[in-house]
Enzyme design. Structure first.
Site, PDB file in Angstrom:
ATOM      1  N   HIS A   8      18.645   1.488  -3.773  1.00 12.86           N
ATOM      2  CA  HIS A   8      17.753   1.293  -3.474  1.00 12.86           C
ATOM      3  C   HIS A   8      17.163  -0.349  -3.262  1.00 12.86           C
ATOM      4  CE1 HIS A   8      13.166   3.139  -3.843  1.00 12.86           C
ATOM      5  NE2 HIS A   8      12.855   1.743  -3.908  1.00 12.86           N
ATOM      6  N   GLY A  30     -14.217  -0.959  22.552  1.00 12.44           N
ATOM      7  CA  GLY A  30     -13.863  -0.250  21.546  1.00 12.44           C
ATOM      8  C   GLY A  30     -13.257  -0.822  20.175  1.00 12.44           C
ATOM      9  N   CYS A  59       0.901  -1.012   0.030  1.00 13.05           N
ATOM     10  CA  CYS A  59      -0.467  -0.121  -0.482  1.00 13.05           C
ATOM     11  C   CYS A  59       0.692   1.043  -0.378  1.00 13.05           C
ATOM     12  CB  CYS A  59      -0.574  -0.423   1.496  1.00 13.05           C
ATOM     13  SG  CYS A  59       0.040  -0.046   2.315  1.00 13.05           S
TER      14      CYS A  59
END
Lengths: 415, 267
Positions: free
Chosen positions: A96, A188, A48
């Protein structure tokens, strides 16, 4: 090696989403990319926070072709994405790859997921048959260096998310969490997550239910604990080591008297986590001996302190990863001259054998001593002639200039 | 080599170890690397050599005067630290151990060797009593150090702002446990030391107990540790109170040590 891609550094989430690959489609995409590229080896890392394509391409335009592929395969024009996309070649690309695997390029430095994601990306490419010697070597070296960075520096230490900070603090107080009683007041999302982490570390959960007792029972069942009515708060608080409160109540739920009563029965510390906004726990309980109360803001500020601590450690990790990347590059460069050296030696041996054959034809049968002398002399000549170029080639390859001069060297040596 | 040369070498090793620990504490790296372990072990071996050499030179057990006692106490602390470290791997202890060991060895190095009347140095009670007492002091010092780490960390946790110690010190529970264990071991040694001290006093002077500074402070320390250990084992958690007791008890121990060293040298 060439790399093209987008990451959280260069592109907003909409762009990253648009370019992401579905895991199931990856093998097919990899094979198509290799065929269309054309590329020898390809690997796609799609998480993501980044979408990157790694490939072995010998020509400098390889990175552009990857960038183009990334855009076109998602129905975009590559010019449109130019501002978001980076293209890396050679040393830069290798560095990288090492930094990404070591989680130094992550949004949260040192987060552990990336290592698994990189591993999986290589695994998928391996199964799709698009890995070759370069990417295989990169896989081994970069993953090994990532593990070293994690174990030898502190980049992975200390929790940086709120629910993990709760676990870390619990460990700081209690050491081992096995068989610690965890009390949940109100269910919760965040308190459930924290409770889940604690249970996974050996804690035993008790859920206090309010009006909707069924919900508490459900949660207790999923945590492997038990549910109790809210009225037993004091009693349960007396048994608890860690209590997480996250009700939606408008006022104080756990009063100072409750905690004081619970403390009277026990000398062990009590770790109170108040996740609710507005707060559930009377802040004055902080004065009680052995009570540690943290609200959401406190957890957040610990997370931030931890992240600062990690950044300090990042410098050491950067140095380590840089060293490992350079080693990999040296090794890669030395490969360039290896075939040349082998060929040079083979040529020398060939000439020597041919000349010996000629001499033998002219002189006829030789005594064993003569034969031995002849072999020794010719071998010495070949070795002495080849020694300086061998040493020099290795030297040149270490300095990283071999690939530029390889053609000329071949020509000079008549290979 | 003379005992003094050995001691100088040991001091050099401990200095390197101490500097190493502090540099690492500042950068928050692993505190005790193999380097520190090697220098500490090297220092300890040289220190042992120095003590045994001093024994030969003096012709009696080297526990008389400031030079001997400081050196011997530092040696006992290093030994206790090494044993604890092997068992618990608590690196943060180094922060308390190294400065004290460095200070004691330096003190021993600069102070002259002392002597004492024959009646004292020939007594069999000297090695037995002093060894028991010093092992007790060393263990109680470790308990003191762990109590201190406990309190500092508890403060940081209560204040909800992690600072240096949050990243260096093990959990409160562990500080509490190790502190209690060291205090118990130290207590056993202290008890035996008091008993042998009484026997020695009886043999030398005809009475078991004199209400002097060292006797009184030793007794006070002994009572504090009894209270600490009893409550610790009844509740399973010492907490802040035990930590304070570990510190106050050790203060009484320091008074005892100082009055012995500055006093006659022995009972």
């Amino acid at each position: 090696l060439v790399v093209a891609g987008v990451s959280h550094r260069t592109a907003p989430v909409e762009i990253r989403e648009a370019l992401a690959f579905v895991k199931e489609a990856l093998p097919e995409t990899l094979r198509r990319l290799r065929a269309d590229g054309p590329m020898d080896e390809v690997m796609i890392l799609s998480t993501c926070n980044r979408v990157e394509v790694y490939a072995h391409a010998t020509d400098p335009a390889g990175a552009d072709r990857l960038a183009n592929f990334l855009a076109v395969s998602h129905g975009r024009a590559s010019q449109e994405l130019d501002t978001y996309m980076y293209r890396l070649r050679g040393d830069e690309a290798v560095r990288h790859a090492f930094r990404v695997a070591a989680s130094l390029d992550s949004m949260v430095i040192g987060e552990p997921q990336i290592l698994g994601q990189v591993k999986e990306a290589y695994q998928i490419a391996d199964e799709a048959g698009t890995l070759g010697s370069l990417l295989q070597a990169l896989r081994n070296r970069s993953l090994a260096s990532a593990k070293r960075a994690r174990t030898e520096t502190g980049i992975g230490h200390n929790a940086v998310s709120v629910s993990y900070v709760a676990v870390e603090l619990a460990r700081k107080i209690f050491g081992d969490l096995r068989d610690r009683n965890v009390l949940l007041v109100g269910a919760g999302k965040m308190s459930e997550l924290a409770a889940r982490h604690l249970v996974r570390n050996g804690g035993r959960a008790t859920v206090l239910g309010g009006r909707t007792f069924a919900k508490a029972e459900q949660l207790a069942a999923s945590l492997g604990g038990r549910a109790m009515p809210f009225e037993s708060l004091r009693e349960e608080l007396g048994r608890a080591d860690i209590a997480i409160s996250g009700t939606g109540a408008p006022g104080i739920v756990i009063h100072r008297e409750d905690v004081a009563a619970a403390r009277a029965a026990r000398r062990r510390p009590l770790f109170l986590i108040d996740i609710a906004v507005p707060r559930d726990v009377d802040p004055s309980v902080r004065d009680l001996e052995g009570v540690f109360l943290y609200d959401v803001d406190d957890l957040r500020s610990v997370a931030e302190a931890n992240l600062r601590e990690r950044r300090k450690q990042a410098a050491a990790a950067e140095a380590l990863v840089e060293r490992e990347a350079r080693e990999f590059l040296d090794w890669q460069r030395s490969l360039d001259v290896v075939p040349l050296l082998v060929e040079l030696r083979r040529r020398g041996e060939e000439v020597r054998a041919a000349e010996i054959a000629k001499v033998r034809a002219r002189l006829g049968a030789l005594t064993p001593e003569q034969e031995e002398a002849l072999q020794a002399a010719t071998t010495a000549i070949v070795n002495k002639l080849l020694h300086p170029p061998t040493v020099q080639l290795k030297e040149v390859s270490r300095n990283g200039h071999a690939s530029e001069h390889l053609g000329l060297i071949r020509k000079l040596l008549g290979l | 080599m003379s005992s003094h040369t050995y001691l100088a070498l040991a001091l050099a090793f401990y200095t390197v170890g101490a500097l190493h620990v502090f540099l690492h504490a500042l950068t928050r790296r692993q505190l005790l690397t193999s380097w520190t372990a090697v220098t500490t072990l090297g220092g300890f071996i040289l220190h042992t050599a120095s003590l045994s050499q001093r024994w030969t030179e003096a012709g009696h057990f080297p526990a008389v005067g400031l030079h001997d006692t400081a050196s011997f106490l530092a040696w006992a602390i290093v030994l206790a630290f090494l044993v604890t470290f092997v068992r618990t791997h608590v690196e943060a202890l180094g922060l308390a151990i190294y400065p004290v060991v460095f200070g004691l060895v330096l003190l021993a190095y600069v102070s002259p060797e002392g002597g004492a009347p024959d009646a004292i140095v020939r007594s069999l009670f000297l090695p037995v009593h002093v060894t028991l007492a010093f092992f007790g002091y060393a263990s109680l010092f470790l308990a003191f150090a762990m109590s201190l780490l406990y309190l500092i960390q508890e403060r940081e946790l209560k204040a909800r702002s992690p600072r240096a110690f949050y990243y260096l010190v093990p959990s409160l529970e562990r500080c509490d446990t190790i502190s209690a264990a060291s205090a118990s071991i130290g207590f056993v040694f202290l008890t035996l030391a008091i008993i042998t001290g009484m026997l020695w006093s009886h043999a030398a002077r005809g009475h078991y107990w004199a209400w002097d500074a060292k006797g009184t402070s030793a007794l006070v320390a002994w009572i504090i540790y009894v209270a600490l250990i009893v409550t610790r084992y009844r509740t399973g958690w010492g907490g802040r109170r035990a930590a304070y007791a570990g510190i106050v008890g050790f203060a009484a121990v320091v008074v005892t040590f100082v009055s012995i060293t500055l006093g006659t040298g022995a009972r």
